[in-house]
Design an enzyme around this catalytic site. Structure first.
Site, short mmCIF file in Angstrom:
data_model
loop_
_atom_site.label_atom_id
_atom_site.label_comp_id
_atom_site.label_asym_id
_atom_site.label_seq_id
_atom_site.Cartn_x
_atom_site.Cartn_y
_atom_site.Cartn_z
N SER A 35 0.84 -1.21 0.00
CA SER A 35 0.00 0.00 0.00
C SER A 35 0.87 1.25 0.00
O SER A 35 0.36 2.35 -0.26
CB SER A 35 -0.93 0.01 1.22
OG SER A 35 -0.20 -0.24 2.41
N ASP A 73 5.67 -7.10 2.82
CA ASP A 73 4.63 -7.46 1.86
C ASP A 73 5.26 -7.71 0.50
O ASP A 73 5.92 -6.81 -0.05
CB ASP A 73 3.64 -6.28 1.79
CG ASP A 73 2.27 -6.69 1.32
OD1 ASP A 73 2.02 -7.90 1.18
OD2 ASP A 73 1.43 -5.78 1.13
N GLU A 172 -9.38 -9.74 3.70
CA GLU A 172 -9.69 -8.35 3.32
C GLU A 172 -11.00 -8.30 2.53
O GLU A 172 -11.24 -9.12 1.63
CB GLU A 172 -8.55 -7.78 2.45
CG GLU A 172 -8.85 -6.34 2.01
CD GLU A 172 -7.66 -5.59 1.43
OE1 GLU A 172 -6.54 -6.14 1.43
OE2 GLU A 172 -7.86 -4.45 0.97
O1 KIV Z 1 -0.47 -3.43 1.62
C1 KIV Z 1 -1.21 -3.35 2.61
O2 KIV Z 1 -1.27 -2.35 3.33
C2 KIV Z 1 -2.06 -4.51 2.91
C3 KIV Z 1 -3.08 -4.35 3.98
C4 KIV Z 1 -4.20 -3.54 3.50
C5 KIV Z 1 -3.51 -5.66 4.52
O3 KIV Z 1 -1.92 -5.52 2.30
#
Ligand code: KIV
Length: 282
Positions: A35, A73, A172
C-alpha cells in the site's frame, strides 16, 4: 494468542518514525505493505511497487522498531512467476529488509509457493478475499465472497493457505459472517481489514487510522486522529509566524559568543546539552 482468545493488532508502517510511534503504542505486528505505492508514492494502485522499494521501507521500519513483529509485503510479480523465484525474493525481505516474515496474496493457487517459502524457514502470512494486486481481475476494489459460491471459494482459499503452512492470514473486504466462519474453521489467526469484528486480529493502514488520507475514506476505516487536518493547521501557523517575523525568536537561535562548556564536579568536561545539527536534544 488465538488459543487464549486474545486479539492482537497489525498496522502498516513505511518509515522509522512511524514505526517508532506504532511500536511505542503497543502494536503487535507492523506490515510494510505494498500500500506504500498508494499512500507514500501517490500511485492509484499497488501494482508498480517493486521488491527493492518494499525492502528499502522494511529497513527503515526495522530501525524504528523495538518490539513488534515486522511483516514484509511481497509486491506484484515478486512471487507469482514460480515458487523458486518467490523463495529467492522472500529471502531478501529477511536478509536485506530485516523483516521477520513475508505476506503474499492468493489462495489455493499460491499454496505450493507458500509451502516452498515456509519449508525454507521463512514464516508466511497469507491474504485472501479482496486481494488488491488482482484489482483488474476482480473488476475493481470490490467486496468478495458475497454469493454462496464465492464465499465457499474464499473459505477454500483460506484453508489452502493454512494447509500450506502460513502462520496467519489477512482477510480483506469480505462480509463479516464469512470472516467469522473462516476464523472459526482455521487454527491460525485471521487478521481482518474490512472483514468485521469476528477476526482474531485487525489491520489498518496507518495513514487511514491517523487521518492522513484526506481524499480517501473507506467504510471500514475508523480514524483515531486527524493528522492531516492538524498538520495543515500547524504548517499554516508556521508560515504565518515566519511571514510575520514571529519565528524564530531568540529562544530558537544561537548566540554569537560561545558558552563555556559545563564541567562536572570531578572536573571532567561534559558535552553541551543541545546540539546544533539535526539530532537529539537534551
Ligand atoms: O499493503 C497493505 O497495506 C495490505 C493491507 C491492506 C492488509 O496488504
Amino acid at each position: 494468542m488465538k488459543e487464549r482468545g486474545e486479539r492482537f493488532t497489525m498496522v502498516t508502517a513505511y518509515d522509522a518514525t512511524f514505526a517508532q510511534l506504532l511500536d511505542e503504542a503497543g502494536v503487535d505486528m507492523l506490515l510494510v505493505g505494498d500500500s506504500l505505492g498508494m499512500v507514500v508514492q501517490g500511485r492509484d494502485s499497488t501494482l508498480p511497487v517493486t521488491v527493492d522499494e518494499v525492502i528499502y521501507h522494511c529497513r527503515a521500519v526495522a530501525r524504528g522498531t523495538r518490539c513488534a513483529h515486522i511483516v514484509g509485503d511481497m509486491p506484484f510479480m515478486s512471487y507469482q512467476v514460480s515458487p523458486v523465484d518467490a523463495l529467492r525474493n522472500a529471502g531478501r525481505f529477511l536478509a536485506e529488509g530485516a523483516a521477520h516474515s513475508v505476506k503474499l496474496e492468493g489462495g489455493a493457487d499460491m499454496a505450493p509457493t507458500i509451502r516452498r517459502i515456509v519449508a525454507a524457514g521463512i514464516p508466511v502470512v497469507g491474504h485472501v478475499g479482496l486481494t488488491p494486486q488482482s484489482v483488474h481481475a476482480m473488476g475493481g476494489f470490490r467486496v468478495q465472497g458475497r454469493t454462496a459460491a464465492d464465499a465457499e471459494r474464499v473459505l477454500a482459499d483460506a484453508r489452502a493457505v493454512e494447509d500450506a503452512g502460513a502462520f496467519a492470514i489477512v482477510l480483506e473486504g469480505i462480509p463479516l459472517d464469512l470472516a467469522q466462519r473462516i476464523t472459526e474453521s482455521l487454527s491460525i489467526p485471521t487478521i481482518g481489514i474490512g472483514a468485521g469484528p469476528h477476526c482474531d486480529a485487525q489491520v489498518l493502514v496507518c495513514y487511514d487510522l491517523l487521518g492522513l488520507t484526506p481524499n480517501l475514506r473507506p467504510k471500514f476505516v475508523k480514524r483515531y486522529a486527524e493528522f492531516y487536518r492538524d498538520g495543515v493547521d500547524a504548517v499554516r501557523r508556521y508560515c504565518d509566524e515566519v511571514r510575520g517575523g514571529e519565528f524564530p525568536t531568540k529562544e530558537y537561535s544561537f548566540g554569537g559568543a560561545r558558552k563555556r562548556r559545563r564541567k562536572s564536579p570531578d572536573g571532567e568536561q561534559k558535552p553541551p546539552l543541545k546540539v546544533a545539527g539535526y539530532g537529539p536534544v537534551g
